[in-house]
Scaffold this active site. Structure first.
Site, PDB file in Angstrom:
ATOM      1  N   SER A 145       0.819  -1.213   0.000  1.00 55.06           N
ATOM      2  CA  SER A 145       0.000   0.000   0.000  1.00 55.06           C
ATOM      3  C   SER A 145       0.857   1.270   0.000  1.00 55.06           C
ATOM      4  CB  SER A 145      -0.870  -0.074   1.262  1.00 55.06           C
ATOM      5  OG  SER A 145      -1.595   1.096   1.453  1.00 55.06           O
ATOM      6  N   SER A 197      -5.541  13.176  -3.195  1.00 58.20           N
ATOM      7  CA  SER A 197      -6.458  14.298  -3.030  1.00 58.20           C
ATOM      8  C   SER A 197      -5.896  15.455  -2.245  1.00 58.20           C
ATOM      9  CB  SER A 197      -7.736  13.818  -2.365  1.00 58.20           C
ATOM     10  OG  SER A 197      -7.441  13.287  -1.102  1.00 58.20           O
ATOM     11  N   HIS A 225     -10.355  11.083  -7.489  1.00 53.19           N
ATOM     12  CA  HIS A 225     -10.140  12.500  -7.827  1.00 53.19           C
ATOM     13  C   HIS A 225      -9.726  12.695  -9.284  1.00 53.19           C
ATOM     14  CE1 HIS A 225     -10.833  14.218  -3.861  1.00 53.19           C
ATOM     15  NE2 HIS A 225     -10.415  13.034  -3.449  1.00 53.19           N
ATOM     16  N   THR A 253     -15.710   7.444  -7.952  1.00 54.19           N
ATOM     17  CA  THR A 253     -16.868   8.014  -7.242  1.00 54.19           C
ATOM     18  C   THR A 253     -17.816   8.680  -8.228  1.00 54.19           C
ATOM     19  OG1 THR A 253     -17.567   9.492  -5.468  1.00 54.19           O
ATOM     20  CG2 THR A 253     -15.741  10.268  -6.795  1.00 54.19           C
ATOM     21  N   LYS A 256     -18.004  13.340  -6.959  1.00 56.55           N
ATOM     22  CA  LYS A 256     -17.124  14.512  -7.105  1.00 56.55           C
ATOM     23  C   LYS A 256     -17.326  15.081  -8.519  1.00 56.55           C
ATOM     24  CE  LYS A 256     -14.153  12.614  -3.515  1.00 56.55           C
ATOM     25  NZ  LYS A 256     -14.749  13.247  -2.334  1.00 56.55           N
ATOM     26  N   THR A 285     -26.818  -3.773   2.356  1.00 57.30           N
ATOM     27  CA  THR A 285     -27.186  -2.353   2.448  1.00 57.30           C
ATOM     28  C   THR A 285     -28.134  -2.006   1.300  1.00 57.30           C
ATOM     29  OG1 THR A 285     -26.316  -0.096   2.588  1.00 57.30           O
ATOM     30  CG2 THR A 285     -25.134  -1.588   1.143  1.00 57.30           C
ATOM     31  N   THR A 371      -6.434  14.056   8.255  1.00 56.16           N
ATOM     32  CA  THR A 371      -6.530  14.009   6.785  1.00 56.16           C
ATOM     33  C   THR A 371      -5.138  14.133   6.170  1.00 56.16           C
ATOM     34  OG1 THR A 371      -8.690  15.060   7.020  1.00 56.16           O
ATOM     35  CG2 THR A 371      -7.766  15.011   4.821  1.00 56.16           C
TER      36      THR A 371
HETATM   37  C1  LIG Z   1      -9.081   9.204  -2.438  1.00 55.98           C
HETATM   38  C2  LIG Z   1     -10.492   9.042  -2.006  1.00 55.98           C
HETATM   39  N1  LIG Z   1     -11.061   7.820  -2.108  1.00 55.98           N
HETATM   40  C3  LIG Z   1     -12.335   7.627  -1.718  1.00 55.98           C
HETATM   41  C4  LIG Z   1     -13.094   8.654  -1.222  1.00 55.98           C
HETATM   42  C5  LIG Z   1     -14.513   8.385  -0.832  1.00 55.98           C
HETATM   43  O1  LIG Z   1     -15.371   8.777  -1.867  1.00 55.98           O
HETATM   44  P1  LIG Z   1     -16.928   8.970  -1.603  1.00 55.98           P
HETATM   45  O2  LIG Z   1     -17.104  10.374  -1.176  1.00 55.98           O
HETATM   46  O3  LIG Z   1     -17.602   8.650  -2.909  1.00 55.98           O
HETATM   47  O4  LIG Z   1     -17.303   7.986  -0.542  1.00 55.98           O
HETATM   48  C6  LIG Z   1     -12.540   9.943  -1.091  1.00 55.98           C
HETATM   49  C7  LIG Z   1     -13.251  11.118  -0.537  1.00 55.98           C
HETATM   50  O5  LIG Z   1     -14.366  11.349  -0.390  1.00 55.98           O
HETATM   51  C8  LIG Z   1     -11.201  10.131  -1.498  1.00 55.98           C
HETATM   52  O6  LIG Z   1     -10.634  11.343  -1.380  1.00 55.98           O
END
Ligand SMILES: Cc1ncc(COP(=O)(O)O)c(C=O)c1O
Length: 416
Positions: A145, A197, A225, A253, A256, A285, A371
């Site tokens: 990772s 991000s 992103h 996602t 965004k 879910t 963060t």
């Molecule tokens: C790199 C990264 N992966 C996953 C996510 C999660 O995405 P989601 O908002 O669709 O749950 C985020 C932020 O929200 C992110 O910055």
């Protein structure tokens, strides 16, 4: 005497209050601004302060293309909601798979040149579930990772309980050291992002994939992103680098650049069927509302058809950085659309953000620990395809003034 009086009881509320107090002392407590978002005026929005409605410009939204306020996307959402209702009313297995879900999954898979896709409530859940499920099912799997991976991936790997090895951020050399130290037959999954991000760096995706093939590792990339912004049809960095078919699993996602809500993974038919069949966070879910799926699909179709919004965004990023340079404001150089300005100290970072909002109508959220690592607190400047050059100029003049007032301008320069 009652039993309770004789022992030292744990005080739940005071324990939690103490933790919160500590967080505030460190300047890491999170204060939310109640944004009254405007579809008509985005990125301008309104908020209440001392009983007065105030106006500000949003410079921290991830709605990079402004698709959340696009008339056709809004129309699709409301039309489908009128036809199909608000919620889906079920898990995917129990009446929650609608034609809108199926159609969106096909569109996503085709966009990323993959065989299949799977929808989730968000990309967080998609990352968490996919990694947890693969780890739990392949007992000897080792996660490899990137050290800057998003919390959703870290938590997914942790919950699986497999061995994890961490490579230096975007460091293909270190990754190879790790890979070469492991037996070739050992199952391994390289987990990384394309666009990070918070610092805006872009991974050496081609090098990572080449190494994965050399050492027989599977690859998992978070394009959260990047989706909507990079590549000829906006599918992300893998499309831009012509690597869509080389990477094994892509996470994205719909919340965004796509401007709606939801997340997904896309991969081979077998991998998708496996997560669909064994992934707890997928199975147990309620599925996304059909109207949300229809709106997300509409947005993706528009993104695929119009590269003009992406081009506009990148021109504006270039313009913003030129202005920052002219104003001697140091920012972290990168080739993405994310412009971080380091402030180095959580308390100061919040002070600068507060002044920007209250005195200049500029909304930039301070990005603090956890963060980002401590000492890397920053203002993450985002311009979208809906911002104007005048708004970008206002951000820079306001930021310069506040940095000078706060005496951080000088401190900032020393970071160069
Ligand atoms: C790199 C990264 N992966 C996953 C996510 C999660 O995405 P989601 O908002 O669709 O749950 C985020 C932020 O929200 C992110 O910055």
């Amino acid at each position: 005497m009652p039993f309770f009086n004789r022992i030292h009881l744990f005080h739940y509320e005071s324990y939690l209050q103490q933790q919160l107090h500590q967080l505030k002392e460190n300047g890491n407590y999170r204060y939310f601004l109640d944004v009254n978002k405007s579809a008509r005026h985005f990125p301008v929005f309104y908020y209440e302060s001392g009983g007065i409605t105030k106006r500000a410009i949003n410079f921290c939204s991830n709605d990079y293309l402004g698709m959340s306020v696009e008339e056709d996307v809004i129309a699709k959402l409301s039309f489908t909601a009128h036809q199909s209702g608000t919620g889906s009313g079920g898990t995917r297995n129990i009446s929650g798979t609608t034609k809108q879900h199926v159609s969106l999954e096909q569109t996503i898979a085709a966009w990323h040149q993959k065989e299949a896709a799977l929808l989730f409530g968000g990309a967080y859940l998609a990352n968490f579930t996919a990694l947890q499920t693969l780890g739990r099912s392949i007992k000897d799997l080792i996660f490899i990772s990137d050290e800057r991976n998003h919390a959703s991936m870290i938590e997914g790997m942790r919950s699986a309980g497999n061995q994890k090895m961490i490579f230096g951020h975007n460091d293909a050399g270190h990754l190879e050291e790790i890979l070469s130290s492991l037996p070739l037959h050992q199952p391994k999954l390289i987990v990384f992002e394309s666009v990070y991000s918070m610092n805006g760096s872009i991974a050496p995706v081609r090098d990572i994939i080449t190494l994965a093939k050399k050492y027989n590792a599977l690859t998992y990339i978070d394009e959260v992103h990047a989706v909507g912004l990079y590549g000829a049809s906006g599918a992300g960095i893998c499309e831009q680098e012509d690597l869509l078919q080389q990477v094994d699993i892509i996470n994205g996602t719909l919340a965004k650049a796509v401007g709606v809500i939801g997340g997904y993974i896309t991969a081979s038919q077998t991998i998708i069927d496996f997560i669909r069949s064994f992934g707890s966070g997928f199975i147990f879910t309620t599925s996304l509302p059909p109207a949300v799926c229809a709106a997300a699909e509409k947005s993706i179709t528009l993104i695929q058809q119009q590269s003009s919004q992406r081009t506009k965004l990148f021109h504006l990023v270039e313009y913003l950085r030129r202005l920052l340079g002219d104003a001697d404001i140091t920012f972290t150089e990168n080739s993405s659309h994310i412009t971080p300005v380091r402030i180095k100290n959580a308390v100061e970072c919040k002070n600068v953000a507060d002044k920007l909002l209250t005195q200049h109508g500029v909304y930039v959220q301070p990005v603090n620990h956890p963060t980002v690592p401590k000492g890397e607190e920053c203002l993450r400047l985002i311009v979208t395809a809906k911002h104007t050059r005048e708004q970008a100029a206002h951000l820079v003049t306001s930021l310069k003034q506040v940095l000078i007032e706060e005496d951080t301008y000088h401190m900032q320069e020393q970071q160069a």
